[in-house]
Every structure is written in C-alpha cells, then in structure tokens.
Design a protein around this motif. Sequence first.
Motif, PDB file in Angstrom:
ATOM      1  N   SER A  14       1.362  -0.794   0.195  1.00 22.36           N
ATOM      2  CA  SER A  14      -0.070  -0.197   0.020  1.00 22.36           C
ATOM      3  C   SER A  14       0.508   1.361  -0.126  1.00 22.36           C
ATOM      4  CB  SER A  14      -0.680   0.055   1.547  1.00 22.36           C
ATOM      5  OG  SER A  14      -0.373   0.484   2.391  1.00 22.36           O
ATOM      6  N   TRP A  15       1.947   0.962   0.454  1.00 24.85           N
ATOM      7  CA  TRP A  15       3.003   1.969   0.222  1.00 24.85           C
ATOM      8  C   TRP A  15       4.186   2.386  -0.130  1.00 24.85           C
ATOM      9  CZ3 TRP A  15       7.164   2.095   3.171  1.00 24.85           C
ATOM     10  CH2 TRP A  15       7.786   0.834   4.079  1.00 24.85           C
ATOM     11  N   LEU A  16       4.381   0.901  -0.408  1.00 25.45           N
ATOM     12  CA  LEU A  16       5.955   1.003  -1.114  1.00 25.45           C
ATOM     13  C   LEU A  16       6.212   1.193  -2.502  1.00 25.45           C
ATOM     14  CD1 LEU A  16       8.283   0.182   0.361  1.00 25.45           C
ATOM     15  CD2 LEU A  16       8.625  -2.287  -0.844  1.00 25.45           C
ATOM     16  N   GLU A  17       7.438   2.198  -2.837  1.00 24.46           N
ATOM     17  CA  GLU A  17       7.785   2.579  -3.177  1.00 24.46           C
ATOM     18  C   GLU A  17       9.315   2.142  -4.369  1.00 24.46           C
ATOM     19  OE1 GLU A  17       5.463   3.820  -6.284  1.00 24.46           O
ATOM     20  OE2 GLU A  17       3.246   3.254  -4.717  1.00 24.46           O
ATOM     21  N   TYR A  18       9.101   1.547  -5.446  1.00 25.04           N
ATOM     22  CA  TYR A  18      10.866   0.815  -5.834  1.00 25.04           C
ATOM     23  C   TYR A  18      10.607   2.010  -7.119  1.00 25.04           C
ATOM     24  CZ  TYR A  18      14.770  -1.438  -8.013  1.00 25.04           C
ATOM     25  OH  TYR A  18      15.308  -1.988  -8.687  1.00 25.04           O
ATOM     26  N   SER A  19      12.469   2.611  -7.283  1.00 22.67           N
ATOM     27  CA  SER A  19      11.936   3.031  -8.138  1.00 22.67           C
ATOM     28  C   SER A  19      13.737   2.613  -8.709  1.00 22.67           C
ATOM     29  CB  SER A  19      13.151   4.469  -7.445  1.00 22.67           C
ATOM     30  OG  SER A  19      14.227   5.130  -8.779  1.00 22.67           O
ATOM     31  N   VAL A  20      13.158   2.309 -10.058  1.00 26.64           N
ATOM     32  CA  VAL A  20      13.910   1.548 -10.824  1.00 26.64           C
ATOM     33  C   VAL A  20      15.030   1.918 -11.381  1.00 26.64           C
ATOM     34  CG1 VAL A  20      14.544   0.478 -13.163  1.00 26.64           C
ATOM     35  CG2 VAL A  20      12.223  -0.415 -12.051  1.00 26.64           C
ATOM     36  N   SER A  21      15.236   3.314 -11.097  1.00 21.68           N
ATOM     37  CA  SER A  21      16.452   4.279 -12.030  1.00 21.68           C
ATOM     38  C   SER A  21      17.177   4.764 -10.538  1.00 21.68           C
ATOM     39  CB  SER A  21      16.361   5.178 -12.368  1.00 21.68           C
ATOM     40  OG  SER A  21      15.428   5.449 -11.468  1.00 21.68           O
ATOM     41  N   LYS A  22      17.041   4.635  -9.627  1.00 20.74           N
ATOM     42  CA  LYS A  22      17.660   5.117  -8.662  1.00 20.74           C
ATOM     43  C   LYS A  22      18.304   3.196  -7.094  1.00 20.74           C
ATOM     44  CE  LYS A  22      16.296   9.624  -7.290  1.00 20.74           C
ATOM     45  NZ  LYS A  22      15.847  10.126  -6.448  1.00 20.74           N
ATOM     46  N   ASP A  23      17.415   2.349  -8.116  1.00 21.82           N
ATOM     47  CA  ASP A  23      17.545   1.502  -7.528  1.00 21.82           C
ATOM     48  C   ASP A  23      16.958   1.402  -6.014  1.00 21.82           C
ATOM     49  OD1 ASP A  23      17.548  -1.976  -7.186  1.00 21.82           O
ATOM     50  OD2 ASP A  23      20.216  -1.697  -6.873  1.00 21.82           O
TER      51      ASP A  23
END
Length: 79
Positions: A14-23
């Motif tokens: 519900s709250w966790l976001e993953y940034s591929v560009s920043k890993d």
Amino acid sequence: MRRFNPKWYEEFGSWLEYSVSKDACFCLYCYLFDMEVGGSGSTQEAFVGVGFKNWHKKDRIKVHVGDHKSAHNRCYQAC
C-alpha cells in the motif's frame, strides 16, 4: 548481489514504491505528507530522501513503520 524483492509488495504494497532508476525503495505516504507531520530520523530520510537500499535488512522496513505514533503512521493518516 542483493536486490529489491518484489514479494515485499505483498506485505508493504500500500505504501512501498520502488525506483528502478535509483535502485531504491521509498515510502509513498512519507514522501507525500512528511512536511505536514514533521517526520525525522534516519529511517525517514532513507524512505523519503536518499531511498532504502539495505536489501538484506527487511526488518528496517518494519522499523520505519514503527508504532501507531510513528511519523510513518501519521503520514498514513494524513493520506
């Protein structure tokens, strides 16, 4: 080499976001509402500013969530 585990979405989706560009992982609630509730501390910085990359320490995610009075939960309520 350690990396983000997509299964974490099952528990923190519900709250966790993953940034591929920043890993790195970020907290959506704290990112959006941190200024309103005045969050602080190293886990807040990790999940809002620089991103969480300590893949082998899933328990640090639970530390970020904290108890019902934590900055994360205040951001969740603001959301």
